[in-house]
Design an enzyme around this catalytic site. Structure first.
Site, PDB file in Angstrom:
ATOM      1  N   ARG A  74       0.873  -1.177   0.000  1.00 17.02           N
ATOM      2  CA  ARG A  74       0.000   0.000   0.000  1.00 17.02           C
ATOM      3  C   ARG A  74       0.907   1.223   0.000  1.00 17.02           C
ATOM      4  O   ARG A  74       1.884   1.267   0.755  1.00 17.02           O
ATOM      5  CB  ARG A  74      -0.857  -0.036   1.272  1.00 17.02           C
ATOM      6  CG  ARG A  74      -1.746   1.157   1.455  1.00 17.02           C
ATOM      7  CD  ARG A  74      -2.445   1.129   2.812  1.00 17.02           C
ATOM      8  NE  ARG A  74      -1.931   2.186   3.646  1.00 17.02           N
ATOM      9  CZ  ARG A  74      -2.605   2.747   4.656  1.00 17.02           C
ATOM     10  NH1 ARG A  74      -3.813   2.336   4.960  1.00 17.02           N
ATOM     11  NH2 ARG A  74      -2.067   3.707   5.370  1.00 17.02           N
ATOM     12  N   TYR A 110      -3.329  11.516   4.869  1.00 21.13           N
ATOM     13  CA  TYR A 110      -3.538  10.343   5.717  1.00 21.13           C
ATOM     14  C   TYR A 110      -2.484   9.292   5.334  1.00 21.13           C
ATOM     15  O   TYR A 110      -2.155   9.131   4.168  1.00 21.13           O
ATOM     16  CB  TYR A 110      -4.942   9.742   5.489  1.00 21.13           C
ATOM     17  CG  TYR A 110      -4.953   8.290   5.891  1.00 21.13           C
ATOM     18  CD1 TYR A 110      -4.995   7.945   7.236  1.00 21.13           C
ATOM     19  CD2 TYR A 110      -4.791   7.289   4.945  1.00 21.13           C
ATOM     20  CE1 TYR A 110      -4.906   6.627   7.619  1.00 21.13           C
ATOM     21  CE2 TYR A 110      -4.705   5.968   5.324  1.00 21.13           C
ATOM     22  CZ  TYR A 110      -4.761   5.648   6.663  1.00 21.13           C
ATOM     23  OH  TYR A 110      -4.653   4.344   7.048  1.00 21.13           O
ATOM     24  N   ASP A 140      -5.208   3.791   0.109  1.00 20.90           N
ATOM     25  CA  ASP A 140      -6.322   4.005   1.038  1.00 20.90           C
ATOM     26  C   ASP A 140      -6.755   5.476   0.972  1.00 20.90           C
ATOM     27  O   ASP A 140      -5.969   6.371   1.297  1.00 20.90           O
ATOM     28  CB  ASP A 140      -5.840   3.658   2.454  1.00 20.90           C
ATOM     29  CG  ASP A 140      -6.964   3.635   3.480  1.00 20.90           C
ATOM     30  OD1 ASP A 140      -8.069   4.112   3.172  1.00 20.90           O
ATOM     31  OD2 ASP A 140      -6.722   3.128   4.599  1.00 20.90           O
ATOM     32  N   HIS A 145      -9.275   6.580   2.731  1.00 19.75           N
ATOM     33  CA  HIS A 145      -9.690   6.832   4.119  1.00 19.75           C
ATOM     34  C   HIS A 145     -10.970   7.664   4.233  1.00 19.75           C
ATOM     35  O   HIS A 145     -11.030   8.644   4.977  1.00 19.75           O
ATOM     36  CB  HIS A 145      -8.543   7.503   4.893  1.00 19.75           C
ATOM     37  CG  HIS A 145      -8.369   6.959   6.277  1.00 19.75           C
ATOM     38  ND1 HIS A 145      -8.528   7.726   7.401  1.00 19.75           N
ATOM     39  CD2 HIS A 145      -8.057   5.730   6.714  1.00 19.75           C
ATOM     40  CE1 HIS A 145      -8.313   6.990   8.484  1.00 19.75           C
ATOM     41  NE2 HIS A 145      -8.027   5.763   8.090  1.00 19.75           N
ATOM     42  N   GLU A 147      -9.024   1.667  -1.326  1.00 24.31           N
ATOM     43  CA  GLU A 147      -9.727   1.413  -0.062  1.00 24.31           C
ATOM     44  C   GLU A 147     -10.537   2.625   0.390  1.00 24.31           C
ATOM     45  O   GLU A 147     -10.080   3.767   0.256  1.00 24.31           O
ATOM     46  CB  GLU A 147      -8.649   1.080   0.971  1.00 24.31           C
ATOM     47  CG  GLU A 147      -9.159   0.724   2.333  1.00 24.31           C
ATOM     48  CD  GLU A 147      -8.011   0.259   3.213  1.00 24.31           C
ATOM     49  OE1 GLU A 147      -7.079  -0.410   2.691  1.00 24.31           O
ATOM     50  OE2 GLU A 147      -8.031   0.562   4.408  1.00 24.31           O
ATOM     51  N   GLU A 188     -13.372  -1.489   7.244  1.00 26.36           N
ATOM     52  CA  GLU A 188     -12.645  -1.476   8.519  1.00 26.36           C
ATOM     53  C   GLU A 188     -13.417  -0.803   9.648  1.00 26.36           C
ATOM     54  O   GLU A 188     -13.113  -1.041  10.812  1.00 26.36           O
ATOM     55  CB  GLU A 188     -11.253  -0.855   8.358  1.00 26.36           C
ATOM     56  CG  GLU A 188     -11.264   0.621   8.023  1.00 26.36           C
ATOM     57  CD  GLU A 188      -9.865   1.204   7.863  1.00 26.36           C
ATOM     58  OE1 GLU A 188      -9.027   0.566   7.206  1.00 26.36           O
ATOM     59  OE2 GLU A 188      -9.613   2.284   8.404  1.00 26.36           O
ATOM     60  N   ARG A 223     -13.297  -5.688   4.274  1.00 27.02           N
ATOM     61  CA  ARG A 223     -12.149  -5.493   5.159  1.00 27.02           C
ATOM     62  C   ARG A 223     -12.512  -5.474   6.644  1.00 27.02           C
ATOM     63  O   ARG A 223     -11.782  -4.916   7.469  1.00 27.02           O
ATOM     64  CB  ARG A 223     -11.411  -4.207   4.786  1.00 27.02           C
ATOM     65  CG  ARG A 223     -10.762  -4.291   3.424  1.00 27.02           C
ATOM     66  CD  ARG A 223      -9.790  -3.168   3.189  1.00 27.02           C
ATOM     67  NE  ARG A 223      -8.643  -3.252   4.068  1.00 27.02           N
ATOM     68  CZ  ARG A 223      -8.451  -2.540   5.170  1.00 27.02           C
ATOM     69  NH1 ARG A 223      -9.344  -1.656   5.555  1.00 27.02           N
ATOM     70  NH2 ARG A 223      -7.366  -2.694   5.888  1.00 27.02           N
ATOM     71  N   GLU A 242      -3.795  -7.258   5.638  1.00 27.31           N
ATOM     72  CA  GLU A 242      -2.952  -6.109   5.988  1.00 27.31           C
ATOM     73  C   GLU A 242      -1.945  -6.529   7.061  1.00 27.31           C
ATOM     74  O   GLU A 242      -2.286  -7.234   8.009  1.00 27.31           O
ATOM     75  CB  GLU A 242      -3.845  -4.992   6.542  1.00 27.31           C
ATOM     76  CG  GLU A 242      -3.085  -3.743   6.925  1.00 27.31           C
ATOM     77  CD  GLU A 242      -4.017  -2.604   7.348  1.00 27.31           C
ATOM     78  OE1 GLU A 242      -5.165  -2.883   7.756  1.00 27.31           O
ATOM     79  OE2 GLU A 242      -3.584  -1.450   7.286  1.00 27.31           O
ATOM     80  N   TRP A 259     -11.570  12.164   8.801  1.00 28.56           N
ATOM     81  CA  TRP A 259     -10.133  11.923   8.864  1.00 28.56           C
ATOM     82  C   TRP A 259      -9.785  10.672   8.161  1.00 28.56           C
ATOM     83  O   TRP A 259      -9.795   9.903   7.632  1.00 28.56           O
ATOM     84  CB  TRP A 259      -9.642  11.828  10.315  1.00 28.56           C
ATOM     85  CG  TRP A 259      -8.205  11.425  10.336  1.00 28.56           C
ATOM     86  CD1 TRP A 259      -7.131  12.177   9.948  1.00 28.56           C
ATOM     87  CD2 TRP A 259      -7.669  10.145  10.688  1.00 28.56           C
ATOM     88  NE1 TRP A 259      -5.976  11.456  10.067  1.00 28.56           N
ATOM     89  CE2 TRP A 259      -6.275  10.194  10.499  1.00 28.56           C
ATOM     90  CE3 TRP A 259      -8.248   8.943  11.129  1.00 28.56           C
ATOM     91  CZ2 TRP A 259      -5.436   9.117  10.743  1.00 28.56           C
ATOM     92  CZ3 TRP A 259      -7.436   7.869  11.386  1.00 28.56           C
ATOM     93  CH2 TRP A 259      -6.035   7.950  11.190  1.00 28.56           C
TER      94      TRP A 259
HETATM   95  C1  CS2 Z   1      -6.189   2.258   8.232  1.00 25.68           C
HETATM   96  C2  CS2 Z   1      -5.973   2.332   9.690  1.00 25.68           C
HETATM   97  O1  CS2 Z   1      -5.047   0.239   8.244  1.00 25.68           O
HETATM   98  C3  CS2 Z   1      -5.782   0.968   7.617  1.00 25.68           C
HETATM   99  O2  CS2 Z   1      -6.203   0.729   6.513  1.00 25.68           O
HETATM  100  O3  CS2 Z   1      -7.249   2.839   7.641  1.00 25.68           O
HETATM  101  O4  CS2 Z   1      -4.641   2.731   9.847  1.00 25.68           O
HETATM  102  C4  CS2 Z   1      -6.870   3.255  10.505  1.00 25.68           C
HETATM  103  O5  CS2 Z   1      -6.598   4.574  10.197  1.00 25.68           O
HETATM  104  C5  CS2 Z   1      -6.579   2.991  11.954  1.00 25.68           C
HETATM  105  O6  CS2 Z   1      -6.845   1.658  12.237  1.00 25.68           O
HETATM  106  C6  CS2 Z   1      -7.344   3.881  12.886  1.00 25.68           C
HETATM  107  O7  CS2 Z   1      -7.090   3.524  14.198  1.00 25.68           O
HETATM  108 MG    MG Z   2      -7.831   1.797   5.896  1.00 26.87          MG
END
Ligand code: CS2
Ligand code: MG
Length: 402
Positions: A147, A159, A210, A212, A236, A262, A283, A339, A402
């Site tokens: 990634r 991010y 990602d 996010h 993602e 997630e 995910r 991951e 975020w």
């Molecule tokens: C993220 C995470 O792993 C990922 O794909 O989106 O780093 C996420 O930001 C964190 O788990 C938040 O605690």
């Molecule tokens: Mg993520």
């Protein structure tokens, strides 16, 4: 066998972790990860103050019944705190069952469906150059999937670029850090990042990114389209997780594969995306979505619609969660990708793990149960440190995802 005690251990070896321990009259102990980044003590209290008493006296073999007792019995359903607490109990019970039967958890989930669990690493950089260099480092270590996140012209605080090598740590002690997000520089910059990555790294390695949850559906469609020439394995969280129907628009405009889940906690958060084939990878996290019992349901449902698993496995979940994910991913047929962010070095002093990395894959150990032991004495040397995830704002000060 009967459960005699259950308690949480909150510690901070490099970052905060909450671990549930369930003890039985046979002298066996099972562990489950109850970490919810930035809201750790809420889950610890849910378990210690409300759930532990309900477990005492129960036969730990009755996983399905205990799961539904906690889910339906609470009346208040779903949500990250509840589902992380249930997940911790569930995983600890699978660990106990494995230990009682002297077999690794993946054997209880149907047995080994593959040699190892292919993982992706996290390449980050303040600039495109640095990020592509970091990605090369992963390829040299044998990773088959990476990634990539980087700072971009006009977007200095993206991010995915934070503290840590071989991992990315966003939570900071004290008050939440504020970051600025603007879609313009982001949408212009990411295709340049992947153009560069393909030119430098070639086509053998799988690349991921990602977003996010930061884009509108149309912005997400534009990004997916502009990334098509670089053949990502997945893009993602292009849009906010709540906006499930908006994925139809994204899907109608791009063939870049999409991975989401997630921040989901149950199969009910995922079923529209899966049944309408709006995503390619689901995910959901073992720890945050009710543990192995519930995630197996999600995976079986997803298999019907050609959606594959891609469990969230960041450093902000403990090695207990990673081990649980690996047992799950070793056994489930429709596995996609896992991951893998390495934990801070101090975590190894508290968690003794059996899994290992080789040839781009993580391998589960054949230790009974999950194969992870918690050293409670050592955990006490790393007391809890309040920490928060960052907050994002647009340039004009408006709070943004975020
Ligand atoms: C993220 C995470 O792993 C990922 O794909 O989106 O780093 C996420 O930001 C964190 O788990 C938040 O605690
Ligand atoms: Mg993520």
């Amino acid at each position: 066998m009967r459960i005699t005690n259950a308690w949480t251990v909150v510690c901070s070896p490099g970052r905060n972790f909450v671990t549930l321990v369930i003890e039985t009259d046979a002298g066996l102990r099972g562990v489950g990860d109850a970490t919810l980044n930035g809201r750790e003590l809420a889950v610890a209290s849910y378990l210690d103050d409300h759930v532990a008493a309900l477990l005492i006296g129960r036969d730990p073999a009755d996983i399905e019944d205990i799961w539904h007792g906690l889910y339906k019995g609470a009346y208040w359903r779903r949500g990250p705190v509840t589902m992380t607490a249930i997940g911790a109990v569930d995983v600890a019970l699978w660990d106990l069952k494995g230990k009682a039967l002297e077999t690794p958890v993946y054997n209880l989930l149907g047995g080994r469906a593959r040699r190892g669990v292919t993982v992706y690493g996290h390449a980050n950089g303040a600039t495109i150059d640095e990020a592509v260099e970091a990605a090369r480092g992963y390829v040299d270590m044998g990773y088959r999937a990476v990634r990539i996140q980087s700072g971009l012209p006009g977007l200095e605080q993206p991010y995915g670029v934070g503290r840590g090598e071989l991992y990315y740590e966003p939570a900071e002690r004290g008050h939440p850090v504020e970051e600025v997000f603007e879609p313009g520089p982001y949408l212009r910059g990411v295709p340049r990042l992947f153009e560069r990555a393909r030119a430098e790294l070639g086509w053998e390695v799988d690349l991921l990114h990602d977003a996010h949850h930061r884009l509108t559906p149309l912005e997400a469609a534009q990004l997916g389209k502009s990334l098509e020439p670089y053949r990502l394995l997945w893009l993602e969280d292009p849009v906010a997780a709540e906006a499930q129907e908006s994925l139809r628009l994204v899907r109608n405009h791009t063939v870049t594969p999409i991975a989401i889940g997630e921040v989901f906690n149950t199969i009910f958060d995922t079923h529209q995306l899966i049944a309408e084939q709006l995503i390619d990878y689901i995910r959901t996290t073992v720890a945050h979505s009710g543990g192995l019992t519930h995630l197996v349901r999600v995976a079986h449902f997803a298999e019907v619609f050609h959606v594959r698993t891609g469990c969230h496995g960041p450093t902000d979940l403990s090695p207990v969660n990673l081990a649980a994910s690996l047992h799950f991913q070793t056994a489930v047929h429709n596995f996609g990708l896992q991951e893998y962010m390495r934990h801070p070095d101090e975590a190894a002093e508290v968690f003794d793990v059996g899994y290992w990395f080789d040839d781009g894959m993580l391998h589960v150990s054949d230790r009974p149960g999950l194969g992870v032991e918690l050293n409670e004495e050592r955990a006490a040397d790393f007391p809890y440190q309040p920490a928060y995830l960052p907050v994002a704002r647009r340039r004009d000060g408006t709070v943004h995802s975020w």
